[in-house]
Scaffold this active site. Structure first.
Site, PDB file in Angstrom:
ATOM      1  N   GLY A  49       1.118  -1.078 -10.280  1.00  0.00           N
ATOM      2  CA  GLY A  49       1.073  -0.170  -9.144  1.00  0.00           C
ATOM      3  C   GLY A  49       2.074   0.971  -9.188  1.00  0.00           C
ATOM      4  CD  GLU A 104       7.131  -3.547  -6.887  1.00  0.00           C
ATOM      5  OE1 GLU A 104       6.382  -2.920  -7.661  1.00  0.00           O
ATOM      6  OE2 GLU A 104       7.026  -4.769  -6.683  1.00  0.00           O
ATOM      7  CG  ASP A 105       3.486  -1.265  -6.069  1.00  0.00           C
ATOM      8  OD1 ASP A 105       4.384  -2.103  -5.816  1.00  0.00           O
ATOM      9  OD2 ASP A 105       2.318  -1.594  -6.335  1.00  0.00           O
ATOM     10  CG  ASP A 108       4.253  -6.886   2.120  1.00  0.00           C
ATOM     11  OD1 ASP A 108       4.634  -6.733   3.288  1.00  0.00           O
ATOM     12  OD2 ASP A 108       3.189  -7.482   1.830  1.00  0.00           O
ATOM     13  CE  LYS A 136       2.485  -3.259   3.737  1.00  0.00           C
ATOM     14  NZ  LYS A 136       1.386  -4.241   3.553  1.00  0.00           N
ATOM     15  CB  VAL A 158      -1.271   1.305   2.274  1.00  0.00           C
ATOM     16  CG1 VAL A 158      -0.904   1.443   3.737  1.00  0.00           C
ATOM     17  CG2 VAL A 158      -0.099   0.745   1.485  1.00  0.00           C
ATOM     18  CG  ASP A 164      -4.507  -3.272  -6.706  1.00  0.00           C
ATOM     19  OD1 ASP A 164      -3.325  -3.429  -6.354  1.00  0.00           O
ATOM     20  OD2 ASP A 164      -5.248  -4.209  -7.042  1.00  0.00           O
ATOM     21  NE  ARG A 170      -4.159  -1.008 -10.181  1.00  0.00           N
ATOM     22  CZ  ARG A 170      -3.262  -1.852  -9.677  1.00  0.00           C
ATOM     23  NH1 ARG A 170      -2.230  -1.403  -9.003  1.00  0.00           N
ATOM     24  NH2 ARG A 170      -3.394  -3.153  -9.853  1.00  0.00           N
TER      25      ARG A 170
HETATM   26  P1  5GP Z   1       6.072  -8.595  -2.055  1.00  0.00           P
HETATM   27  O1  5GP Z   1       6.376  -9.535  -3.192  1.00  0.00           O
HETATM   28  O2  5GP Z   1       7.218  -7.724  -1.634  1.00  0.00           O
HETATM   29  O3  5GP Z   1       5.422  -9.291  -0.911  1.00  0.00           O
HETATM   30  O4  5GP Z   1       4.900  -7.681  -2.513  1.00  0.00           O
HETATM   31  C1  5GP Z   1       5.019  -6.743  -3.467  1.00  0.00           C
HETATM   32  C2  5GP Z   1       3.672  -6.533  -4.109  1.00  0.00           C
HETATM   33  O5  5GP Z   1       2.600  -6.853  -3.230  1.00  0.00           O
HETATM   34  C3  5GP Z   1       3.507  -5.088  -4.452  1.00  0.00           C
HETATM   35  O6  5GP Z   1       3.962  -4.826  -5.749  1.00  0.00           O
HETATM   36  C4  5GP Z   1       2.019  -4.884  -4.311  1.00  0.00           C
HETATM   37  O7  5GP Z   1       1.386  -5.180  -5.519  1.00  0.00           O
HETATM   38  C5  5GP Z   1       1.584  -5.890  -3.278  1.00  0.00           C
HETATM   39  N1  5GP Z   1       1.422  -5.302  -1.916  1.00  0.00           N
HETATM   40  C6  5GP Z   1       2.178  -5.523  -0.824  1.00  0.00           C
HETATM   41  N2  5GP Z   1       1.737  -4.819   0.240  1.00  0.00           N
HETATM   42  C7  5GP Z   1       0.672  -4.116  -0.205  1.00  0.00           C
HETATM   43  C8  5GP Z   1      -0.235  -3.180   0.428  1.00  0.00           C
HETATM   44  O8  5GP Z   1      -0.151  -2.806   1.604  1.00  0.00           O
HETATM   45  N3  5GP Z   1      -1.226  -2.684  -0.364  1.00  0.00           N
HETATM   46  C9  5GP Z   1      -1.370  -3.035  -1.662  1.00  0.00           C
HETATM   47  N4  5GP Z   1      -2.376  -2.477  -2.334  1.00  0.00           N
HETATM   48  N5  5GP Z   1      -0.536  -3.892  -2.294  1.00  0.00           N
HETATM   49  C10 5GP Z   1       0.469  -4.427  -1.560  1.00  0.00           C
HETATM   50 MG    MG Z   2       2.694  -4.669  -7.498  1.00  0.00          MG
END
Ligand code: 5GP
Ligand code: MG
Length: 185
Positions: A49, A104-105, A108, A136, A158, A164, A170
């Site tokens: 991402g 990082e993209d 979350d 987020k 999103v 994606d 993407r």
């Molecule tokens: P975390 O481990 O912080 O929960 O999530 C990170 C990963 O979850 C990101 O690299 C991404 O791939 C995915 N992710 C989290 N929120 C979103 C979102 O709103 N949209 C998309 N497409 N991917 C997300």
């Molecule tokens: Mg990711």
């Protein structure tokens, strides 16, 4: 079946426009260039991402630096993190004594970055910081914060600019909220 020309029909609203992204990344690139002047940092991108963000940031950073990539995934095609992390690809560089910035993209729950940080910290970098395209904060389940954030967004799923759904969207040049009807039926 998703046709490329139909992509925008699946977007409920645009959260961050292409112009806003460009303006903000130029600014962020200047900030990183100042903070890392003389430090020859390594930027580590978390695939896949991060690709558009990484490419544009790299062009906005005006100091000597190196690139590397790793691949960790917590989503298996859905809109909720499975919480189970799969480690797919490690970086090539030895980062001992180096200034490392993880790109990082989206941040979350924080689980992905906390896993990546723990892993890289064990290798003895001189410093380790996080630069995320999107933050987020409402999704956070672990104590994890980014040092550099391009945009803070509300708690919605999103897509676009690297993000994606099932590996699609993407290539959208902006960040938008995906219509729930796309993944609910
Ligand atoms: P975390 O481990 O912080 O929960 O999530 C990170 C990963 O979850 C990101 O690299 C991404 O791939 C995915 N992710 C989290 N929120 C979103 C979102 O709103 N949209 C998309 N497409 N991917 C997300
Ligand atoms: Mg990711």
């Amino acid at each position: 079946m998703i046709h490329p020309f139909d992509m925008s029909q699946d977007i409920e609203r645009v959260l961050v426009s292409e112009a806003e992204i460009h303006t903000r990344l130029v600014e962020l690139g200047q900030e990183l260039s100042r903070d890392y002047a003389g430090k020859k940092p390594i930027f580590v991108g978390v695939l896949k991402g991060v690709v558009p963000f990484f490419a544009e940031m790299a062009r906005c950073i005006q100091i000597p630096c190196q690139w590397d990539f790793m691949s960790v995934t917590s989503f298996e095609g859905g809109t909720q993190s499975t919480g189970k992390l799969t480690f797919r690809k490690d970086i090539d560089h030895d980062i001992a004594g180096r200034h490392v910035v993880i790109l990082e993209d989206i941040l979350d729950s924080g689980r992905t970055l906390s896993y990546v940080c723990d892993l890289l910290r064990q290798r003895g970098p001189a410093s380790l910081k996080i630069c995320t395209f999107l933050d987020k904060p409402a999704g956070r389940t672990v104590d994890m914060n980014a040092d550099y954030v391009a945009f803070t967004i509300p708690n919605a799923f999103v897509v676009g600019y690297g993000l994606d759904y099932d590996d699609y969207y993407r290539n959208l040049p902006y960040v938008g909220v995906l219509k729930p009807s796309v993944y609910e039926d």
